[in-house]
Enzyme design. Structure first.
Site, mmCIF file in Angstrom:
data_model
loop_
_atom_site.group_PDB
_atom_site.id
_atom_site.type_symbol
_atom_site.label_atom_id
_atom_site.label_comp_id
_atom_site.label_asym_id
_atom_site.label_seq_id
_atom_site.Cartn_x
_atom_site.Cartn_y
_atom_site.Cartn_z
ATOM 1 N N PRO A 118 0.503 -1.050 0.033
ATOM 2 C CA PRO A 118 -0.006 0.039 0.008
ATOM 3 C C PRO A 118 0.694 1.517 -0.132
ATOM 4 O O PRO A 118 1.766 1.353 0.748
ATOM 5 C CB PRO A 118 -0.725 -0.242 1.459
ATOM 6 C CG PRO A 118 -0.214 -1.026 2.135
ATOM 7 C CD PRO A 118 0.564 -1.940 1.147
ATOM 8 N N ASN A 119 0.441 2.326 -0.681
ATOM 9 C CA ASN A 119 0.848 3.690 -0.851
ATOM 10 C C ASN A 119 2.076 3.660 -1.565
ATOM 11 O O ASN A 119 2.776 4.945 -1.910
ATOM 12 C CB ASN A 119 1.041 4.357 0.543
ATOM 13 C CG ASN A 119 -0.282 4.353 1.320
ATOM 14 O OD1 ASN A 119 -1.202 4.783 0.609
ATOM 15 N ND2 ASN A 119 -0.420 3.638 2.613
ATOM 16 N N ARG A 172 4.566 10.751 -1.867
ATOM 17 C CA ARG A 172 4.261 10.630 -0.524
ATOM 18 C C ARG A 172 5.615 10.768 0.177
ATOM 19 O O ARG A 172 6.622 10.267 -0.176
ATOM 20 C CB ARG A 172 4.052 9.308 -0.125
ATOM 21 C CG ARG A 172 4.904 8.130 -0.520
ATOM 22 C CD ARG A 172 4.412 6.742 0.016
ATOM 23 N NE ARG A 172 4.063 6.440 1.433
ATOM 24 C CZ ARG A 172 4.102 5.138 2.196
ATOM 25 N NH1 ARG A 172 4.680 4.284 1.113
ATOM 26 N NH2 ARG A 172 3.948 5.111 3.126
ATOM 27 N N TYR A 191 10.804 8.707 1.724
ATOM 28 C CA TYR A 191 10.819 7.670 0.555
ATOM 29 C C TYR A 191 11.336 8.227 -0.880
ATOM 30 O O TYR A 191 11.688 7.642 -1.817
ATOM 31 C CB TYR A 191 9.592 7.341 0.084
ATOM 32 C CG TYR A 191 8.816 6.617 1.482
ATOM 33 C CD1 TYR A 191 9.359 5.456 2.073
ATOM 34 C CD2 TYR A 191 7.734 7.209 2.066
ATOM 35 C CE1 TYR A 191 8.717 5.063 3.410
ATOM 36 C CE2 TYR A 191 7.182 6.735 3.362
ATOM 37 C CZ TYR A 191 7.717 5.659 4.004
ATOM 38 O OH TYR A 191 7.000 5.144 4.717
ATOM 39 N N ASN A 206 8.084 -5.306 -0.876
ATOM 40 C CA ASN A 206 8.083 -4.283 0.284
ATOM 41 C C ASN A 206 6.544 -4.274 0.449
ATOM 42 O O ASN A 206 5.679 -3.571 -0.245
ATOM 43 C CB ASN A 206 8.463 -2.924 -0.342
ATOM 44 C CG ASN A 206 8.436 -1.918 0.512
ATOM 45 O OD1 ASN A 206 7.840 -1.838 1.755
ATOM 46 N ND2 ASN A 206 9.132 -0.672 0.346
ATOM 47 N N ALA A 264 2.901 -0.882 4.886
ATOM 48 C CA ALA A 264 2.641 -0.724 6.221
ATOM 49 C C ALA A 264 1.953 -2.203 6.792
ATOM 50 O O ALA A 264 1.828 -2.722 7.808
ATOM 51 C CB ALA A 264 1.374 0.231 6.295
ATOM 52 N N GLU A 324 12.826 -9.143 2.060
ATOM 53 C CA GLU A 324 11.854 -7.962 2.416
ATOM 54 C C GLU A 324 12.777 -6.664 2.189
ATOM 55 O O GLU A 324 14.009 -6.540 2.678
ATOM 56 C CB GLU A 324 11.602 -8.348 3.823
ATOM 57 C CG GLU A 324 10.968 -6.958 4.686
ATOM 58 C CD GLU A 324 11.070 -7.218 6.043
ATOM 59 O OE1 GLU A 324 11.702 -8.275 6.721
ATOM 60 O OE2 GLU A 324 10.181 -6.246 6.752
ATOM 61 N N HIS A 367 12.861 -2.170 2.364
ATOM 62 C CA HIS A 367 12.136 -1.004 2.926
ATOM 63 C C HIS A 367 12.960 0.057 2.513
ATOM 64 O O HIS A 367 14.193 -0.015 2.631
ATOM 65 C CB HIS A 367 11.975 -1.032 4.386
ATOM 66 C CG HIS A 367 11.072 -2.079 5.130
ATOM 67 N ND1 HIS A 367 9.762 -2.206 4.957
ATOM 68 C CD2 HIS A 367 11.361 -3.202 5.629
ATOM 69 C CE1 HIS A 367 9.180 -3.335 5.345
ATOM 70 N NE2 HIS A 367 10.044 -3.919 5.657
ATOM 71 N N ARG A 425 12.667 4.404 12.818
ATOM 72 C CA ARG A 425 11.486 5.285 12.924
ATOM 73 C C ARG A 425 10.347 4.780 14.122
ATOM 74 O O ARG A 425 11.175 4.358 15.096
ATOM 75 C CB ARG A 425 10.767 4.997 11.510
ATOM 76 C CG ARG A 425 11.730 5.457 10.416
ATOM 77 C CD ARG A 425 11.267 5.339 9.098
ATOM 78 N NE ARG A 425 9.782 6.140 8.898
ATOM 79 C CZ ARG A 425 8.913 5.943 8.050
ATOM 80 N NH1 ARG A 425 8.867 5.079 7.058
ATOM 81 N NH2 ARG A 425 7.660 6.802 8.065
HETATM 82 C C1 DQA Z 1 7.895 0.992 3.944
HETATM 83 C C2 DQA Z 1 8.102 1.399 5.598
HETATM 84 C C3 DQA Z 1 6.858 1.163 6.250
HETATM 85 O O1 DQA Z 1 6.619 1.313 7.730
HETATM 86 C C4 DQA Z 1 5.683 1.953 5.679
HETATM 87 O O2 DQA Z 1 4.412 1.855 6.221
HETATM 88 C C5 DQA Z 1 5.796 2.059 4.038
HETATM 89 C C6 DQA Z 1 6.983 1.989 3.423
HETATM 90 C C7 DQA Z 1 9.520 1.546 3.336
HETATM 91 O O3 DQA Z 1 9.639 1.119 2.304
HETATM 92 O O4 DQA Z 1 10.397 2.186 3.998
HETATM 93 O O5 DQA Z 1 4.616 2.126 3.424
HETATM 94 O O6 DQA Z 1 7.815 -0.181 3.959
#
Ligand code: DQA
Length: 147
Positions: free
Chosen positions: A9-10, A17, A22, A74, A77, A98, A100, A107
Site C-alpha cells: 500500500p501507498n 508521498r 521515500y 516491500n 504498512a 523484504e 524497505h 522510525r
Molecule cells: C516502508 C516502511 C513502512 O513502515 C511504511 O508503512 C511503508 C514503506 C518503506 O519502504 O520504508 O509504506 O515499507
C-alpha cells in the site's frame, strides 16, 4: 531466473508521498530501475503493486504457481500487521527478500515489528530504492552474498 517484485500500500505514490522518507523517484522510476538492472543480468521480472492485502497474498501464490525463482517484497504498512502475508510466503517456500526504502529501525515503535521477516532470507532497509537492486543480488546468490 524469474523474479516477482511486489509492492504494498501507498508505494504507488512514491515520489509524492513523504519524500523525506521515500525520496523523489516515482513508482514508474522504480520499475525502470529494477528492469534495467535485471535486463543486464538476463533476469526476467514481473511487477505488481496493490493497496489490498488479499491481492498481495494472491500475487505471492501466483509466484509459486507460475514457478518464479524468488520474490522481492516491500509490504509497506502490511509489514507491521499482516500474518496473512507471512503465511503466504511460508506456504510457497520461495526465497523472499523484504525491502524497505526507509530505515524502519530508526522510525516509530510501531514500525519495529515485521511479521513477514520470519519467512524472508534477508531484510534490506534504508538504502532507498537501491535496496531493491541489493535484493536482486541476494536472490542471485541464494542469500550467500556478503552483508
Ligand atoms: C516502508 C516502511 C513502512 O513502515 C511504511 O508503512 C511503508 C514503506 C518503506 O519502504 O520504508 O509504506 O515499507
Amino acid at each position: 531466473m524469474k523474479l516477482m517484485i511486489l509492492n504494498g500500500p501507498n508505494l504507488n505514490l512514491l515520489g509524492i508521498r513523504e519524500p523525506d522518507h521515500y525520496g523523489n523517484e516515482t513508482y514508474a522510476d522504480l520499475i525502470n530501475k529494477i528492469k534495467n538492472y535485471c535486463n543486464e543480468k538476463q533476469i526476467e521480472t514481473d511487477f505488481y503493486q496493490s493497496n489490498h492485502e488479499g491481492d498481495l497474498v494472491d500475487a505471492i501464490h501466483r509466484a509459486y504457481f507460475e514457478k518464479f525463482d524468488g520474490i522481492i517484497i516491500n509490504p509497506g504498512a502490511y509489514t507491521h500487521t499482516s500474518i496473512a502475508l507471512l503465511d503466504a510466503v511460508k506456504s510457497t517456500s520461495l526465497p523472499t527478500v523484504e525491502v524497505h526504502i526507509s530505515k524502519v529501525e530508526e522510525r516509530e515503535d510501531f514500525r519495529q515489528v515485521s511479521y513477514i521477516r520470519a519467512a524472508c532470507i534477508k531484510t534490506i532497509t534504508g538504502l532507498g530504492t537501491d535496496g531493491y537492486l541489493r535484493a536482486v543480488d541476494v536472490l542471485m546468490t541464494n542469500g550467500k552474498e556478503a552483508n
